[in-house]
Write a protein that holds these residues in place. Structure first.
Motif, short mmCIF file in Angstrom:
data_model
loop_
_atom_site.label_atom_id
_atom_site.label_comp_id
_atom_site.label_asym_id
_atom_site.label_seq_id
_atom_site.Cartn_x
_atom_site.Cartn_y
_atom_site.Cartn_z
N GLY A 1 0.80 -1.22 0.00
CA GLY A 1 0.00 0.00 0.00
C GLY A 1 0.83 1.26 0.00
O GLY A 1 0.43 2.29 -0.52
N ARG B 1 -1.99 -0.96 -4.42
CA ARG B 1 -2.77 0.22 -4.08
C ARG B 1 -3.85 -0.15 -3.07
O ARG B 1 -4.23 -1.33 -2.96
CB ARG B 1 -3.40 0.86 -5.31
CG ARG B 1 -4.41 0.01 -6.04
CD ARG B 1 -4.76 0.61 -7.39
NE ARG B 1 -5.73 -0.19 -8.12
CZ ARG B 1 -7.05 0.05 -8.16
NH1 ARG B 1 -7.53 1.10 -7.49
NH2 ARG B 1 -7.86 -0.72 -8.84
N ILE B 2 -4.31 0.84 -2.35
CA ILE B 2 -5.35 0.64 -1.35
C ILE B 2 -6.58 1.42 -1.79
O ILE B 2 -6.48 2.60 -2.17
CB ILE B 2 -4.90 1.12 0.03
CG1 ILE B 2 -3.72 0.27 0.53
CG2 ILE B 2 -6.04 1.07 1.04
CD1 ILE B 2 -3.15 0.72 1.85
N VAL B 3 -7.74 0.80 -1.73
CA VAL B 3 -8.99 1.46 -2.08
C VAL B 3 -9.93 1.39 -0.88
O VAL B 3 -9.82 0.50 -0.03
CB VAL B 3 -9.65 0.80 -3.31
CG1 VAL B 3 -8.76 0.95 -4.54
CG2 VAL B 3 -9.97 -0.66 -3.04
N LYS B 4 -10.81 2.37 -0.81
CA LYS B 4 -11.82 2.39 0.24
C LYS B 4 -13.02 1.55 -0.19
O LYS B 4 -13.51 1.68 -1.31
CB LYS B 4 -12.27 3.82 0.52
CG LYS B 4 -11.16 4.76 0.98
CD LYS B 4 -10.70 4.44 2.37
CE LYS B 4 -9.68 5.45 2.85
NZ LYS B 4 -9.16 5.11 4.21
N THR C 1 -16.76 1.55 6.56
CA THR C 1 -15.72 1.83 5.56
C THR C 1 -14.45 1.09 5.96
O THR C 1 -14.00 1.16 7.10
CB THR C 1 -15.43 3.34 5.49
OG1 THR C 1 -16.63 4.03 5.15
CG2 THR C 1 -14.36 3.65 4.45
N SER C 2 -13.91 0.37 5.00
CA SER C 2 -12.69 -0.39 5.28
C SER C 2 -11.72 -0.23 4.11
O SER C 2 -12.09 0.23 3.03
CB SER C 2 -13.02 -1.87 5.49
OG SER C 2 -13.65 -2.40 4.33
N ASN C 3 -10.46 -0.56 4.35
CA ASN C 3 -9.44 -0.49 3.32
C ASN C 3 -9.26 -1.85 2.67
O ASN C 3 -9.26 -2.89 3.35
CB ASN C 3 -8.11 -0.04 3.91
CG ASN C 3 -8.19 1.39 4.45
OD1 ASN C 3 -8.85 2.22 3.87
ND2 ASN C 3 -7.50 1.64 5.55
N LYS C 4 -9.11 -1.84 1.36
CA LYS C 4 -8.92 -3.08 0.61
C LYS C 4 -7.61 -2.98 -0.16
O LYS C 4 -7.36 -2.01 -0.86
CB LYS C 4 -10.09 -3.29 -0.35
CG LYS C 4 -10.01 -4.58 -1.13
CD LYS C 4 -11.24 -4.71 -2.03
CE LYS C 4 -11.19 -6.01 -2.82
NZ LYS C 4 -12.38 -6.13 -3.71
N MET C 5 -6.75 -3.96 -0.01
CA MET C 5 -5.46 -3.99 -0.68
C MET C 5 -5.61 -4.71 -2.00
O MET C 5 -6.13 -5.82 -2.06
CB MET C 5 -4.44 -4.72 0.21
CG MET C 5 -3.04 -4.73 -0.33
SD MET C 5 -2.29 -3.12 -0.21
CE MET C 5 -1.53 -3.07 -1.81
#
Length: 469
Positions: free
Chosen positions: A404, A423-426, A451-455
């Motif tokens: 990330g 990359r990290i997406v919300k 809301t969480s982060n997804k790699m």
């Protein structure tokens, strides 16, 4: 030298003041005659009233002498030399005139005739108006290089010491550059006109943009002050008028160190009583030098040199300096200035503060390039430049953090070479939660967004593109 007329509409300083002087001469010459008659009338009937009238008569003469003195300087400024000489003769004659004389009519007629000849607005010749127009349009008169060479011959620069030179109205920087060339100097200039200030940056070490009077500069930080101010009148903050020659002198001398050298270039007729007083109060070893014949004929310039001193309790005599205005032929030429006449102090000085009125982007760029700390901050560390190999296998969480952050973006060389970019997406999801009471009964559900982060790893392999989450 450059300058700006900061405002009196369409009227020029010299012509406007000559018009005012004309009115004063008319009025005071009439008062002189009337007050003399009053003295005569009271002499036999009321001695006290006669004494009072005589005191008023003396004061009127003093006022007339003062007006004539000012008129003479103004006439020299507009190049009316014959009238200026007449003003000087009238001034001297009036000072020695017997106030109890009965021949007042010729004095009255001569003063009024002289007042009528003054070149007030609308009567000055075209050449004079043209010169004054140059002043209004930011008139720029750089100091003649030949005369700078004569001045330079009279200065002794210290060996092994870098000296600081300041020009509060530096123009294109040519004069200060000529003084500093080959003499181990650091040059500082301030210039109001932006185009000339930009050109000065190619010649001087530091240039402040904008008005000198709104700049911030360290006090007592300069070995030499080169001052060739605009020859103009300006409005001060209180609404009154002041001359640039005097204003620049007063405002800039604090930046010169005690023992430092002043080079003050002005027209000889601007050695007025107030300027001479400032010079004598603040400088020792004052000398005055006339520019060479061709330049002196054109601009009437002189160079006043002196060493800054601390002010004395008793003001020194300044009359000897002021007398040069009535006899410019007595001023020695710059060609006669002895070699090494003035020695600059052999003392290292720093200039911690030098900032013009306006932001100077180019100077900021130069400072950042010279700044070691800035270079160090921007430089990549050895850890950034080297190959990074973990001591132990990375956990899933560590891989996510490194991916990330972009630390493993790029080519991965292995049995199957590939390019990887993380990359990290919300990610926003909806969760439903059942609500139960203390009695165990179901009371409904509650929905909320999480809301969480997804790699995500985008991998380009010889077999094609893949996205790993």
């Amino acid at each position: 030298m450059s300058g700006q007329l900061e405002s009196n509409g369409q009227r020029f300083y010299a012509s406007e003041n000559l018009r005012m002087a004309q009115n004063w001469l008319m009025e005071l010459s009439q008062q002189l005659a009337v007050q003399r008659v009053q003295v005569e009338n009271y002499r036999t009937s009321n001695l006290t009233a006669a004494s009072d009238a005589y005191s008023q008569l003396q004061q009127t003469r003093e006022n007339l002498v003062g007006v004539l003195s000012g008129v003479r300087l103004l006439l020299m400024e507009v190049e009316e030399t014959k009238l200026a000489a007449t003003a000087g003769q009238l001034q001297a004659g009036l000072q020695g005139f017997n106030l109890m004389s009965n021949t007042y009519r010729p004095v009255y007629d001569v003063l009024r005739d002289f007042a009528g000849k003054l070149p007030v607005e609308g009567t000055a010749n075209a050449a004079v108006i043209g010169r004054l127009m140059n002043n209004v349009k930011l008139g720029y008169y750089p100091t003649d290089p030949d005369n700078i060479s004569h001045i330079l011959r009279g200065i002794q620069f210290p060996m092994g010491v870098t000296t600081n030179l300041l020009d509060p109205c530096c123009g294109c920087g040519k004069a200060l550059r000529q003084l500093a060339q080959g003499n181990n100097c650091y040059t500082y200039g301030v210039e109001l006109d932006e185009s000339r200030a930009e050109e000065a940056q190619t010649r001087l070490h530091r240039v402040g943009f904008g008005s000198f009077f709104y700049s911030r500069i360290s006090h007592e930080a300069f070995h030499l002050l080169f001052l060739n101010p605009p020859y103009l009148s300006v409005l001060n903050e209180s609404g009154g008028r002041t001359r640039h020659e005097k204003k620049f002198l007063i405002e800039s001398l604090c930046h010169l160190m005690y023992g430092g050298l002043l080079l003050y270039v002005i027209p000889y007729y601007r050695l007025t009583q107030d300027i001479c007083r400032v010079l004598c109060d603040n400088f020792d070893d004052l000398t005055v030098w006339r520019f060479t014949d061709r330049e002196f004929k054109k601009f009437k310039q002189i160079a006043v040199l002196g060493i800054r001193k601390r002010r004395n309790m008793e003001p020194p005599d300044a009359l000897w300096l002021e007398q040069y205005t009535s006899d410019p032929a007595a001023i020695p030429s710059l060609t006669e200035l002895p070699e090494d006449r003035y020695a600059l102090p052999a003392q290292m000085l720093e200039v911690p503060v030098f900032k013009g009125e306006k932001f100077n982007q180019k100077e900021l760029e130069q400072q950042l390039r010279r700044s070691g700390s800035f270079s160090q901050m921007m430089a990549r560390s050895e850890l950034d430049n080297g190959v990074k190999r973990p001591l132990l296998p990375l956990s899933i969480g560590q891989i996510g953090l490194i991916g990330g952050s972009g630390m493993i973006n790029g080519l991965i060389e292995c049995d199957s070479p590939h390019v990887i970019k993380g990359r990290i997406v919300k990610v926003v999801s909806t969760e439903v939660e059942d609500q139960f009471g203390t009695d165990g009964k179901h009371h409904g559900t509650v929905e909320r967004q999480v809301t969480s982060n997804k790699m995500i790893f985008n991998v380009l392999t010889p077999q094609g593109f893949r996205a790993l989450t």
